[in-house]
Design an enzyme around this catalytic site. Structure first.
Site, short mmCIF file in Angstrom:
data_model
loop_
_atom_site.label_atom_id
_atom_site.label_comp_id
_atom_site.label_asym_id
_atom_site.label_seq_id
_atom_site.Cartn_x
_atom_site.Cartn_y
_atom_site.Cartn_z
CB ILE A 191 27.45 36.28 40.97
CG1 ILE A 191 26.05 36.38 41.56
CG2 ILE A 191 28.49 36.86 41.92
CD1 ILE A 191 25.86 35.56 42.81
CG HIS A 192 32.05 39.00 36.14
ND1 HIS A 192 32.33 37.98 35.26
CD2 HIS A 192 33.06 39.90 36.05
CE1 HIS A 192 33.46 38.26 34.63
NE2 HIS A 192 33.92 39.41 35.09
N PRO A 193 33.15 37.59 38.98
CG PRO A 193 35.48 37.33 38.96
CD PRO A 193 34.37 38.14 39.58
#
Length: 491
Positions: free
Chosen positions: A465-467
């Protein structure tokens, strides 16, 4: 205090002023199916689960006042003087850091920002009291009745099974004003202007520094004994940068109260043998915890105790050496001293005793977090333990130094933000360690993978999962053995 569950009760007044004895109209061989001694998180979980599946239950709980006369309500150490108030004070310190960061993010904060201890303490205590009340209401909803006698009375209860979940209490030095101490190797100490001893001292020292108090940690040997020592070093390095002082390899000898009211602490530097003195506003000791077994008369029953620790020797099913007497939680030898393990073990025990299950508690790979200013979360084996069990050449350690996005604009030092994943020769994950913001939240999610036999391949197959900081775990690709720079670059 006593809680009597699932039955019709009548009150009888004795000739003792303001004292009530509770009696019941009972049938059957025993008064109760289950008597639980201890009203902490584990004991309450066990009693409520037992009542839920139809058992007649009595819960007995009494808080012996501390040397200062401190007592507390239902819920045990975690609720009243442990995890809950500690985490709230940790949050208070984090908010102080956030206020400093806020200026870099454009918040216009004029004038000095200071912390008011009384306001925080009142808010924390109010929440604790709400939890005390909540436990009571939950038991009432499950058919339990609580009575809190104003003095100790002697009565006799019979039960098919008895569960001991009395936990532990802090150890105290024998003489506060003038004391010579032999400090256990695992202990850590700190001062606020004060001294404190034990692993949890790092957490307390962290939040005390965070709210503006001058804090020193005295370490006799190593910090966070039992944890991965590389991670422990990162935690203490960050704390020193954060403002907490450390006195390494030092042993306290005496604490004397001066005429001014200040406390003079005398200690020895074990490296040089030199003796040092300094004065502090208060002295807080945490020389470990002792199990609450002495007052129970277990020796008369033949319940086996570990002679060194005083804890109860138990089997995989929490049974003791005496039939129909069980023990779990901090009171049990070799068990993790963690609230969630006691709660789960208590529930499982209640279901087994009621004949509703045969499931045993799994004490392997229990995740935990140290709530220091830079949080440290871990699950599984430390690198030292992995090497000991599997051999240094049979494990692989992937690692990374990373910078949390929230640290960038605030221009915070991220030198100690680090993670590592230990694998065996079959690529099965043996241990995961992480220092950084919200480490507890991150580690809890990965702990599920350990129960499913997670491997390095599973990490690589997982989309991050970014950021986030957690995504760095599923991206880790540099081994220690390679000697390559493990610093994460780019976004």
């Amino acid at each position: 205090m006593a809680a009597f569950c699932r039955g019709r009760h009548r009150w009888k007044r004795t000739n003792v002023s303001c004292l009530h004895v509770l009696t019941r109209n009972l049938t059957g061989k025993y008064d109760y199916d289950l008597v639980v001694i201890g009203g902490g998180s584990g004991g309450l979980a066990c009693s409520k689960e037992a009542a839920q599946v139809g058992q007649k239950v009595a819960v007995l709980d009494y808080v012996e006042p501390s040397l200062k006369g401190t007592k507390w309500g239902l819920g045990g150490t975690c609720v009243n003087v442990g995890c809950i108030p500690k985490k709230l004070m940790h949050q208070a310190a984090l908010l102080g850091s956030a206020v400093k960061d806020a200026k870099k993010y454009g918040w216009q904060i004029s004038g000095p920002v200071c912390h008011d201890w009384a306001t925080m303490a009142e808010a924390v205590q109010n929440h604790v009291r709400s939890l005390n009340w909540g436990h009571r209401v939950q038991d009432l909803n499950k058919g339990c009745y609580f009575t809190f006698p104003s003095s100790l009375i002697q009565t006799i209860l019979t039960a098919k099974n008895i569960v001991i979940a009395t936990g532990g209490r802090p150890k105290y030095p024998t003489n506060v004003s003038s004391i010579a101490i032999i400090v256990p190797p695992r202990c850590v100490s700190f001062s606020l202007p004060a001294f404190w001893l034990v692993d949890v001292a790092l957490e307390c020292a962290g939040f005390l520094t965070g709210i503006g108090l001058d804090t020193t940690v005295m370490v006799r040997s190593i910090a966070l004994r039992g944890f991965d020592q590389q991670m422990s070093g990162l935690v203490t390095d960050y704390m020193e940068t954060y403002g907490t002082k450390f006195a390494w390899k030092c042993v306290p000898k005496r604490v004397d109260k001066l005429s001014s009211g200040a406390l003079q602490v005398t200690w020895t530097d074990t490296h040089t043998g030199n003796e040092h003195k300094d004065t502090y506003d208060s002295v807080l000791w945490a020389v470990g915890r002792a199990p609450e077994t002495k007052a129970l008369g277990l020796d008369k029953l033949g319940v086996q105790l570990n002679k060194e620790t005083g804890k109860i020797v138990v089997g995989a099913d929490e049974s003791t050496s005496v039939p129909n007497i069980y023990a779990f939680g901090d009171i049990s030898e070799g068990r993790p001293e963690l609230t969630p393990t006691a709660i789960k073990a208590g529930k499982l025990l209640a279901r087994r005793l009621a004949g509703h299950s045969t499931e045993l508690m799994n004490y392997d790979n229990v995740a935990t977090t140290v709530f220091t200013p830079l949080e440290y979360g871990c699950v599984g084996l430390s690198e030292e333990e992995a090497e000991k069990r599997h051999g240094k050449d049979s494990i692989e350690v992937y690692h990374a130094f990373y910078k949390p996005l929230e640290f960038t604009v605030a221009e915070r030092d991220a030198s100690q933000c680090y993670l590592k994943v230990g694998l065996d020769c079959n690529q099965k994950i043996l241990g995961l360690h992480f220092t950084g913001p919200n480490a507890g939240e991150m580690t809890q999610g990965f702990a599920l993978g350990f129960q499913c036999g997670a491997t390095y391949s599973h990490l690589l197959q997982t989309v991050g999962i970014h950021p986030t900081c957690a995504e760095e775990v599923v991206k880790v690709n540099i081994t220690k053995r390679s000697g390559l720079d493990a610093t994460v670059t780019g976004c």
